[in-house]
Enzyme design. Structure first.
Site, PDB file in Angstrom:
ATOM      1  CE  LYS A 194      41.688  39.100  37.522  1.00 54.88           C
ATOM      2  NZ  LYS A 194      43.065  39.359  38.033  1.00 54.88           N
ATOM      3  CE1 TYR A 207      44.068  34.528  40.368  1.00 56.79           C
ATOM      4  CE2 TYR A 207      42.115  35.410  41.455  1.00 56.79           C
ATOM      5  CZ  TYR A 207      42.959  35.346  40.354  1.00 56.79           C
ATOM      6  OH  TYR A 207      42.668  36.106  39.233  1.00 56.79           O
ATOM      7  CG  ASN A 265      44.793  42.362  36.709  1.00 57.25           C
ATOM      8  OD1 ASN A 265      43.754  41.831  37.092  1.00 57.25           O
ATOM      9  ND2 ASN A 265      45.961  41.749  36.757  1.00 57.25           N
ATOM     10  CG  HIS A 272      41.933  34.422  35.739  1.00 58.43           C
ATOM     11  ND1 HIS A 272      43.177  34.180  36.264  1.00 58.43           N
ATOM     12  CD2 HIS A 272      41.461  33.221  35.309  1.00 58.43           C
ATOM     13  CE1 HIS A 272      43.435  32.872  36.163  1.00 58.43           C
ATOM     14  NE2 HIS A 272      42.404  32.279  35.587  1.00 58.43           N
ATOM     15  CD  GLU A 287      42.696  28.866  36.290  1.00 58.42           C
ATOM     16  OE1 GLU A 287      42.309  29.405  35.230  1.00 58.42           O
ATOM     17  OE2 GLU A 287      43.745  29.191  36.876  1.00 58.42           O
TER      18      GLU A 287
HETATM   19  P1  RTP Z   1      45.418  36.229  36.616  1.00 61.25           P
HETATM   20  O1  RTP Z   1      45.860  34.938  37.290  1.00 61.25           O
HETATM   21  O2  RTP Z   1      44.459  37.027  37.443  1.00 61.25           O
HETATM   22  O3  RTP Z   1      44.954  35.973  35.213  1.00 61.25           O
HETATM   23  O4  RTP Z   1      46.685  37.177  36.437  1.00 61.25           O
HETATM   24  P2  RTP Z   1      48.129  36.774  35.926  1.00 61.25           P
HETATM   25  O5  RTP Z   1      48.191  35.318  35.589  1.00 61.25           O
HETATM   26  O6  RTP Z   1      48.495  37.767  34.872  1.00 61.25           O
HETATM   27  O7  RTP Z   1      48.981  37.059  37.226  1.00 61.25           O
HETATM   28  P3  RTP Z   1      49.309  36.102  38.477  1.00 61.25           P
HETATM   29  O8  RTP Z   1      50.774  36.098  38.673  1.00 61.25           O
HETATM   30  O9  RTP Z   1      48.608  34.785  38.340  1.00 61.25           O
HETATM   31  O10 RTP Z   1      48.663  36.917  39.687  1.00 61.25           O
HETATM   32  C1  RTP Z   1      47.279  36.840  39.977  1.00 61.25           C
HETATM   33  C2  RTP Z   1      46.760  38.231  40.284  1.00 61.25           C
HETATM   34  O11 RTP Z   1      47.356  38.691  41.489  1.00 61.25           O
HETATM   35  C3  RTP Z   1      47.612  40.079  41.401  1.00 61.25           C
HETATM   36  N1  RTP Z   1      49.034  40.334  41.590  1.00 61.25           N
HETATM   37  N2  RTP Z   1      49.480  41.306  42.301  1.00 61.25           N
HETATM   38  N3  RTP Z   1      51.155  43.163  43.649  1.00 61.25           N
HETATM   39  C4  RTP Z   1      51.698  42.192  42.926  1.00 61.25           C
HETATM   40  O12 RTP Z   1      52.889  42.040  42.800  1.00 61.25           O
HETATM   41  C5  RTP Z   1      50.819  41.254  42.253  1.00 61.25           C
HETATM   42  N4  RTP Z   1      51.200  40.239  41.502  1.00 61.25           N
HETATM   43  C6  RTP Z   1      50.049  39.655  41.077  1.00 61.25           C
HETATM   44  C7  RTP Z   1      47.191  40.551  40.038  1.00 61.25           C
HETATM   45  O13 RTP Z   1      45.910  41.162  40.153  1.00 61.25           O
HETATM   46  C8  RTP Z   1      47.107  39.274  39.229  1.00 61.25           C
HETATM   47  O14 RTP Z   1      46.157  39.369  38.202  1.00 61.25           O
HETATM   48 MG    MG Z   2      47.546  33.817  36.903  1.00 65.65          MG
END
Ligand code: RTP
Ligand code: MG
Length: 142
Positions: free
Chosen positions: A11, A51, A114, A117, A128
């Site tokens: 990212k 997303y 973070n 991804h 994806e």
């Molecule tokens: P990613 O898709 O980016 O790999 O991350 P992830 O699976 O660990 O998390 P996901 O639930 O898919 O969420 C995508 C991205 O959205 C942001 N996020 N912010 N403020 C919040 O509660 C929140 N929750 C998610 C994070 O940057 C996350 O990587």
């Molecule tokens: Mg995710």
């Protein structure tokens, strides 16, 4: 165990920190191969489509603003159990909760910025990878 492919994104925060190579080394040291790679700037439309599953969430505008804030590096990783292995290397979504030694614990600043991804299931990996790469761009060894 089956050889899988997964979609990984370094990212904008991690690209800005100049740790692309350190993150690639973690993939390689874990036995994952980089079989496709590109650097680009995401538009709002491309980031939003990627997303789309989160489009109704309150954090969506911040997520899109962050993902379009600078260049990203996108790769396909291939190896045994690649989807779960990459998620293990990444650590928890919020770096405060990420295990020691994970990419997010070592390089991420916040739940928004973070670092990486990774696809979270075989179905999302397939979608994806196709979102960013033509079949002929993936130099699979499998
Ligand atoms: P990613 O898709 O980016 O790999 O991350 P992830 O699976 O660990 O998390 P996901 O639930 O898919 O969420 C995508 C991205 O959205 C942001 N996020 N912010 N403020 C919040 O509660 C929140 N929750 C998610 C994070 O940057 C996350 O990587
Ligand atoms: Mg995710």
């Amino acid at each position: 165990m089956a050889v899988e492919r997964t979609l990984s994104i370094i990212k904008p925060d991690a690209v800005a920190k100049n740790v692309i190579g350190q993150i690639y080394t973690r993939f390689e040291d874990a036995g994952l191969r980089i079989v496709a790679s590109r650097m680009l700037r995401l538009s709002d439309a491309v980031a939003g489509g990627f997303y789309a599953e989160h489009s109704e969430r309150g954090f969506f505008p911040d997520l899109i603003a962050f993902m379009t804030s600078g260049p990203v590096v996108i790769q396909v990783l291939e190896g045994e159990n690649a989807i779960a292995k990459n998620r293990e290397l990444m650590g928890a979504t919020n770096p405060k909760d990420a295990d020691e030694g994970t990419i997010r614990a070592d390089f991420a600043e916040s739940i928004d910025a973070n670092a990486v991804h990774g696809s979270d299931s075989p179905a999302s990996a397939e979608r994806e990878i196709a979102y960013f790469f033509a079949t002929s761009d993936v130099c699979s060894r499998a």
